[in-house]
Write a protein that holds these residues in place. Structure first.
Motif, PDB file in Angstrom:
ATOM      1  N   LYS A  92       2.528   9.696  13.354  1.00 52.17           N
ATOM      2  CA  LYS A  92       2.847   8.573  12.463  1.00 52.17           C
ATOM      3  C   LYS A  92       2.134   7.271  12.850  1.00 52.17           C
ATOM      4  CE  LYS A  92       7.450  10.403  11.363  1.00 52.17           C
ATOM      5  NZ  LYS A  92       6.908  11.270  10.345  1.00 52.17           N
ATOM      6  N   ARG A  93       1.144   7.360  13.724  1.00 57.35           N
ATOM      7  CA  ARG A  93       0.403   6.166  14.131  1.00 57.35           C
ATOM      8  C   ARG A  93      -0.569   5.709  13.051  1.00 57.35           C
ATOM      9  NH1 ARG A  93      -3.854   5.832  19.267  1.00 57.35           N
ATOM     10  NH2 ARG A  93      -4.602   3.706  18.815  1.00 57.35           N
ATOM     11  N   PHE A  94      -1.091   6.669  12.283  1.00 57.07           N
ATOM     12  CA  PHE A  94      -2.103   6.368  11.277  1.00 57.07           C
ATOM     13  C   PHE A  94      -1.654   6.859   9.908  1.00 57.07           C
ATOM     14  CE2 PHE A  94      -4.313   6.977  15.324  1.00 57.07           C
ATOM     15  CZ  PHE A  94      -5.010   5.781  15.422  1.00 57.07           C
ATOM     16  N   ALA A  95      -2.167   6.216   8.868  1.00 53.69           N
ATOM     17  CA  ALA A  95      -1.870   6.642   7.501  1.00 53.69           C
ATOM     18  C   ALA A  95      -3.123   6.531   6.650  1.00 53.69           C
ATOM     19  CB  ALA A  95      -0.758   5.780   6.903  1.00 53.69           C
ATOM     20  N   VAL A  96      -3.267   7.457   5.710  1.00 53.95           N
ATOM     21  CA  VAL A  96      -4.335   7.386   4.715  1.00 53.95           C
ATOM     22  C   VAL A  96      -3.798   6.661   3.492  1.00 53.95           C
ATOM     23  CG1 VAL A  96      -5.918   8.686   3.253  1.00 53.95           C
ATOM     24  CG2 VAL A  96      -5.320   9.560   5.521  1.00 53.95           C
ATOM     25  N   VAL A  97      -4.553   5.685   3.021  1.00 62.09           N
ATOM     26  CA  VAL A  97      -4.193   4.931   1.828  1.00 62.09           C
ATOM     27  C   VAL A  97      -5.411   4.865   0.913  1.00 62.09           C
ATOM     28  CG1 VAL A  97      -2.490   3.531   3.068  1.00 62.09           C
ATOM     29  CG2 VAL A  97      -4.849   2.703   2.850  1.00 62.09           C
ATOM     30  N   GLN A  98      -5.189   4.440  -0.309  1.00 61.34           N
ATOM     31  CA  GLN A  98      -6.315   4.185  -1.207  1.00 61.34           C
ATOM     32  C   GLN A  98      -6.966   2.871  -0.797  1.00 61.34           C
ATOM     33  OE1 GLN A  98      -5.713   5.278  -5.405  1.00 61.34           O
ATOM     34  NE2 GLN A  98      -6.512   3.240  -5.929  1.00 61.34           N
ATOM     35  N   SER A  99      -8.285   2.863  -0.698  1.00 61.38           N
ATOM     36  CA  SER A  99      -8.992   1.663  -0.274  1.00 61.38           C
ATOM     37  C   SER A  99      -8.738   0.503  -1.239  1.00 61.38           C
ATOM     38  CB  SER A  99     -10.496   1.930  -0.190  1.00 61.38           C
ATOM     39  OG  SER A  99     -10.770   2.938   0.748  1.00 61.38           O
ATOM     40  N   GLU A 100      -8.639  -0.701  -0.680  1.00 62.62           N
ATOM     41  CA  GLU A 100      -8.399  -1.903  -1.470  1.00 62.62           C
ATOM     42  C   GLU A 100      -9.479  -2.945  -1.166  1.00 62.62           C
ATOM     43  OE1 GLU A 100      -4.418  -3.282  -0.853  1.00 62.62           O
ATOM     44  OE2 GLU A 100      -3.516  -1.357  -1.387  1.00 62.62           O
ATOM     45  N   PRO A 101      -9.725  -3.868  -2.106  1.00 57.07           N
ATOM     46  CA  PRO A 101     -10.834  -4.821  -1.936  1.00 57.07           C
ATOM     47  C   PRO A 101     -10.795  -5.619  -0.632  1.00 57.07           C
ATOM     48  CG  PRO A 101     -10.091  -4.856  -4.209  1.00 57.07           C
ATOM     49  CD  PRO A 101      -9.124  -3.974  -3.462  1.00 57.07           C
ATOM     50  N   MET A 105       0.837  -1.201   0.000  1.00 56.18           N
ATOM     51  CA  MET A 105       0.000   0.000   0.000  1.00 56.18           C
ATOM     52  C   MET A 105       0.871   1.250   0.000  1.00 56.18           C
ATOM     53  SD  MET A 105      -2.996  -0.866   2.761  1.00 56.18           S
ATOM     54  CE  MET A 105      -1.776  -1.306   4.001  1.00 56.18           C
ATOM     55  N   THR A 106       0.499   2.195  -0.813  1.00 55.85           N
ATOM     56  CA  THR A 106       1.180   3.481  -0.837  1.00 55.85           C
ATOM     57  C   THR A 106       0.485   4.429   0.120  1.00 55.85           C
ATOM     58  OG1 THR A 106       1.821   3.188  -3.146  1.00 55.85           O
ATOM     59  CG2 THR A 106       1.874   5.427  -2.266  1.00 55.85           C
ATOM     60  N   GLU A 107       1.229   4.957   1.088  1.00 54.25           N
ATOM     61  CA  GLU A 107       0.648   5.876   2.056  1.00 54.25           C
ATOM     62  C   GLU A 107       0.550   7.265   1.438  1.00 54.25           C
ATOM     63  OE1 GLU A 107       2.783   5.706   5.730  1.00 54.25           O
ATOM     64  OE2 GLU A 107       2.303   3.597   6.084  1.00 54.25           O
ATOM     65  N   LEU A 108      -0.662   7.836   1.486  1.00 62.27           N
ATOM     66  CA  LEU A 108      -0.895   9.158   0.931  1.00 62.27           C
ATOM     67  C   LEU A 108      -0.636  10.257   1.943  1.00 62.27           C
ATOM     68  CD1 LEU A 108      -4.251   8.334  -0.919  1.00 62.27           C
ATOM     69  CD2 LEU A 108      -1.927   8.287  -1.847  1.00 62.27           C
ATOM     70  N   LEU A 109      -0.905   9.957   3.212  1.00 61.16           N
ATOM     71  CA  LEU A 109      -0.737  10.910   4.311  1.00 61.16           C
ATOM     72  C   LEU A 109      -0.436  10.137   5.581  1.00 61.16           C
ATOM     73  CD1 LEU A 109      -3.748  13.420   4.032  1.00 61.16           C
ATOM     74  CD2 LEU A 109      -1.346  14.030   3.866  1.00 61.16           C
ATOM     75  N   GLN A 110       0.264  10.780   6.509  1.00 64.18           N
ATOM     76  CA  GLN A 110       0.462  10.214   7.835  1.00 64.18           C
ATOM     77  C   GLN A 110      -0.047  11.192   8.881  1.00 64.18           C
ATOM     78  OE1 GLN A 110       4.478   9.116   8.722  1.00 64.18           O
ATOM     79  NE2 GLN A 110       4.618   7.576   7.106  1.00 64.18           N
ATOM     80  N   GLU A 167      -4.366   1.884  10.984  1.00 66.87           N
ATOM     81  CA  GLU A 167      -3.464   1.989  12.126  1.00 66.87           C
ATOM     82  C   GLU A 167      -2.189   1.252  11.727  1.00 66.87           C
ATOM     83  OE1 GLU A 167      -3.924   1.706  16.929  1.00 66.87           O
ATOM     84  OE2 GLU A 167      -4.784   0.067  15.736  1.00 66.87           O
ATOM     85  N   ARG A 168      -1.101   1.954  11.620  1.00 67.43           N
ATOM     86  CA  ARG A 168       0.098   1.398  10.997  1.00 67.43           C
ATOM     87  C   ARG A 168       0.655   0.197  11.758  1.00 67.43           C
ATOM     88  NH1 ARG A 168       4.381   5.182  10.406  1.00 67.43           N
ATOM     89  NH2 ARG A 168       5.005   4.332   8.386  1.00 67.43           N
ATOM     90  N   GLU A 169       0.580   0.220  13.086  1.00 65.35           N
ATOM     91  CA  GLU A 169       1.163  -0.875  13.864  1.00 65.35           C
ATOM     92  C   GLU A 169       0.370  -2.170  13.709  1.00 65.35           C
ATOM     93  OE1 GLU A 169       2.392  -1.941  18.499  1.00 65.35           O
ATOM     94  OE2 GLU A 169       1.868   0.117  17.944  1.00 65.35           O
ATOM     95  N   THR A 170      -0.962  -2.056  13.665  1.00 66.81           N
ATOM     96  CA  THR A 170      -1.807  -3.252  13.620  1.00 66.81           C
ATOM     97  C   THR A 170      -2.331  -3.571  12.226  1.00 66.81           C
ATOM     98  OG1 THR A 170      -3.837  -2.006  14.060  1.00 66.81           O
ATOM     99  CG2 THR A 170      -2.570  -2.771  15.975  1.00 66.81           C
TER     100      THR A 170
END
Length: 218
Positions: free
Chosen positions: A10-19, A1-6, A63-66
């Motif tokens: 840095k605990r969370f990141a926005v990504v493009q939704s995937e199936p 996944m490519t992170e668009l925003l953090q 949530e990047r860790e989990t």
């Protein structure tokens, strides 16, 4: 996944939704809108369709860790007639299938945004609004519009007309858990939409909100 925003921590990141996220997105939808009519809720099948129709407009917060999916938003492109802005939610989103997406549309339409209740208060909606506004800039669109749900209206609807309630929220005299957040993100109120959807928490009203792309002359 490519992170668009953090997030700043840095605990969370926005990504493009995937199936693979579809069931988690459905769970977020159900938890975010417990009083919304069932026929208006977005399902996992709908989310998978959205990713086929307009993948760039589908965002999720992980949530990047989990790796847990904890928030999401759905958008499509459209044309906007500001003199005839009143509409119904399901009509705008093609019955939740996004068949109304217009690749030539010059506005981004916010079909949905939700944060799982366990993760509220952490700035995740701000991350999603930033991602949406970044998409508007990247695509060179005029801006972002949505039918905001004034979810704090129900306790006041006997004493205040919806127009009075919204005016008080805009002036900062009252707090609405949805509209107040959107106003802080740079959105402005254009008008009221009766019978926008079927949800008693907002008296079935929507508030048409507008964020204009500062990089594009309108």
């Amino acid at each position: 996944m490519t992170e668009l925003l953090q997030s700043p921590d840095k605990r969370f990141a926005v990504v493009q939704s995937e199936p693979w996220m579809a069931e988690a997105l459905e769970a977020i939808q159900q938890a975010s809108f417990p009083s919304l009519a069932k026929n208006q809720l977005i399902t996992a099948e709908h989310y998978r369709a959205h990713m086929q129709v307009f993948p760039e407009g589908q965002h999720a917060v992980i949530e990047r860790e989990t790796g847990r999916v904890v928030a999401c938003s759905t958008d499509l492109c459209t044309q906007v007639d500001f003199s005839h802005f009143q509409h119904r939610y399901l009509e705008a989103v093609g019955g939740n299938w996004l068949t109304t997406h217009n690749p030539s549309g010059d506005w981004l339409y916010g079909a949905d945004i939700g944060v799982h209740p366990e993760y509220r208060g952490l700035g995740l909606s701000t991350l999603l609004y930033t991602a949406r506004q970044n998409l508007v800039r990247r695509l060179g669109l005029k801006g972002h519009v949505a039918g905001a749900m004034p979810k704090g209206y129900a306790p006041f609807q006997r004493d205040l007309a919806i127009e009075q309630y919204v005016q008080k929220v805009v002036r900062g005299e009252m707090f609405d858990p949805v509209l107040s957040v959107q106003l802080k993100r740079g959105y402005s109120v254009w008008g009221i939409i009766p019978d926008y959807l079927d949800d008693p928490s907002c008296g079935n009203y929507g508030v048409f909100i507008v964020w204009r792309n500062p990089e594009r002359l309108l």
